[in-house]
Design a protein around this motif. Sequence first.
Motif, mmCIF file in Angstrom:
data_model
loop_
_atom_site.group_PDB
_atom_site.id
_atom_site.type_symbol
_atom_site.label_atom_id
_atom_site.label_comp_id
_atom_site.label_asym_id
_atom_site.label_seq_id
_atom_site.Cartn_x
_atom_site.Cartn_y
_atom_site.Cartn_z
ATOM 1 N N ILE A 1 -2.976 26.530 -61.058
ATOM 2 C CA ILE A 1 -2.539 25.228 -61.569
ATOM 3 C C ILE A 1 -3.727 24.276 -61.642
ATOM 4 O O ILE A 1 -3.922 23.543 -62.613
ATOM 5 N N LEU A 2 -4.542 24.311 -60.597
ATOM 6 C CA LEU A 2 -5.713 23.435 -60.512
ATOM 7 C C LEU A 2 -6.719 23.733 -61.622
ATOM 8 O O LEU A 2 -7.337 22.820 -62.182
ATOM 9 N N MET B 1 -3.156 7.531 -66.127
ATOM 10 C CA MET B 1 -4.294 7.335 -67.029
ATOM 11 C C MET B 1 -5.529 8.073 -66.527
ATOM 12 O O MET B 1 -6.522 8.205 -67.241
ATOM 13 N N SER B 2 -5.462 8.555 -65.277
ATOM 14 C CA SER B 2 -6.581 9.305 -64.705
ATOM 15 C C SER B 2 -6.080 10.056 -63.476
ATOM 16 O O SER B 2 -4.973 9.797 -62.984
ATOM 17 N N VAL B 3 -6.904 10.981 -62.975
ATOM 18 C CA VAL B 3 -6.573 11.731 -61.761
ATOM 19 C C VAL B 3 -7.777 11.676 -60.833
ATOM 20 O O VAL B 3 -8.861 12.168 -61.170
ATOM 21 N N THR B 4 -7.599 11.073 -59.684
ATOM 22 C CA THR B 4 -8.691 10.994 -58.720
ATOM 23 C C THR B 4 -8.705 12.236 -57.834
ATOM 24 O O THR B 4 -7.737 12.993 -57.786
ATOM 25 N N GLU B 5 -9.804 12.411 -57.110
ATOM 26 C CA GLU B 5 -9.907 13.547 -56.190
ATOM 27 C C GLU B 5 -8.827 13.460 -55.109
ATOM 28 O O GLU B 5 -8.238 14.462 -54.718
ATOM 29 N N LEU C 1 -13.802 17.364 -59.329
ATOM 30 C CA LEU C 1 -12.916 17.356 -58.160
ATOM 31 C C LEU C 1 -13.359 18.406 -57.147
ATOM 32 O O LEU C 1 -13.518 19.578 -57.474
ATOM 33 N N GLU C 2 -13.551 17.985 -55.934
ATOM 34 C CA GLU C 2 -13.881 18.924 -54.853
ATOM 35 C C GLU C 2 -12.643 19.041 -53.966
ATOM 36 O O GLU C 2 -12.381 18.188 -53.112
ATOM 37 N N ALA D 1 -5.532 14.625 -56.588
ATOM 38 C CA ALA D 1 -5.502 16.078 -56.758
ATOM 39 C C ALA D 1 -5.352 16.791 -55.410
ATOM 40 O O ALA D 1 -4.615 17.772 -55.299
ATOM 41 N N GLN D 2 -6.041 16.268 -54.384
ATOM 42 C CA GLN D 2 -5.946 16.889 -53.058
ATOM 43 C C GLN D 2 -4.533 16.758 -52.495
ATOM 44 O O GLN D 2 -3.972 17.710 -51.939
#
Length: 308
Positions: free
Chosen positions: A73-74, A46-50, A95-96, A53-54
């Motif tokens: 891709i990112l 439902m979401s993507v946190t940093e 997102l960092e 993603a890392q």
Amino acid sequence: MNEQKTISEIIELWKADKKLYIKKSSYSAYVLLLENHILPVFGSSMSVTEKDAQSFVFQKLEQGLSHKTVKDILIVLKMVLKFGAKHKWFDYQPLEIHFPTEREKLVIEVLSRTNQKKIMNHVKEHFTFRNLGVYICLSAGMRIGEICALTWEDINTETGIIHVRKTIQRIYNIENGIRKTELILDTPKTKHSIREIPMSRDLLRMIKPDKKIVNNSFFVLTNDAKPTEPRTYRSYYKKLMDELGMPSLKFHGLRHSFATRCIESNCDYKTVSVLLGHSNISTTLNLYVHPNMEQKKKTIEQMFKGLR
């Protein structure tokens, strides 16, 4: 906040929106990245946190993907997330993401001057339209899709100019879970790739007799109304290189060889960048402008001359 949606649902809506205003080849590339990498990991989320993603980035790098591929891709993932946030289907925080330092240097494979002369002489002595394509790429730095799309009307023997204005590529389409491929003839991806390249005297001399008798609408590599596709021409090139006893060099190495010869001849970098159709001169500088040992020695000597 609207009703929350899964990443998979947002991707379907994003694809429908994106398809309206980007090139077919770009859309195909996005869909492949989504299907192969993003959906299997984040589709049901439902979401993507940093942190998510890392972790995803490290996982893809461990699988052997290059930094560039993972960054591509990112980029797609971020576009999807921003699209979802814009329609208030979930909260999105920028997102960092950090990448480990790349230890290996990018090595550009090029032909030696001796091998390049050998290939060019072979084409002169054993002329075929397919061999001519290799000669043109060494003389003009064209990409494989561009040479496959080149027609006789793109070559002006009066002005001595090759007009690069289209490319051929095979793209993947994924519809209802079914993958199929399609060969498309299209304009190059960026406006900088549409360019004019002057022909060398040798190339002009080779082409002029044929240009007088060929059908202008025919493709150069086949001298026919039907083109050859990059995959087929790449196989032909590999066979030719093997027959000539050349070192293993990807087709793109012909373009690298052209650029390297230009730099070695002290051409100004901006002109080389324009000839190659790069969007930015920094691409040319990063790829091809590396001082060799002789240049380094000369610099050191000049420095100490001033100290004496």
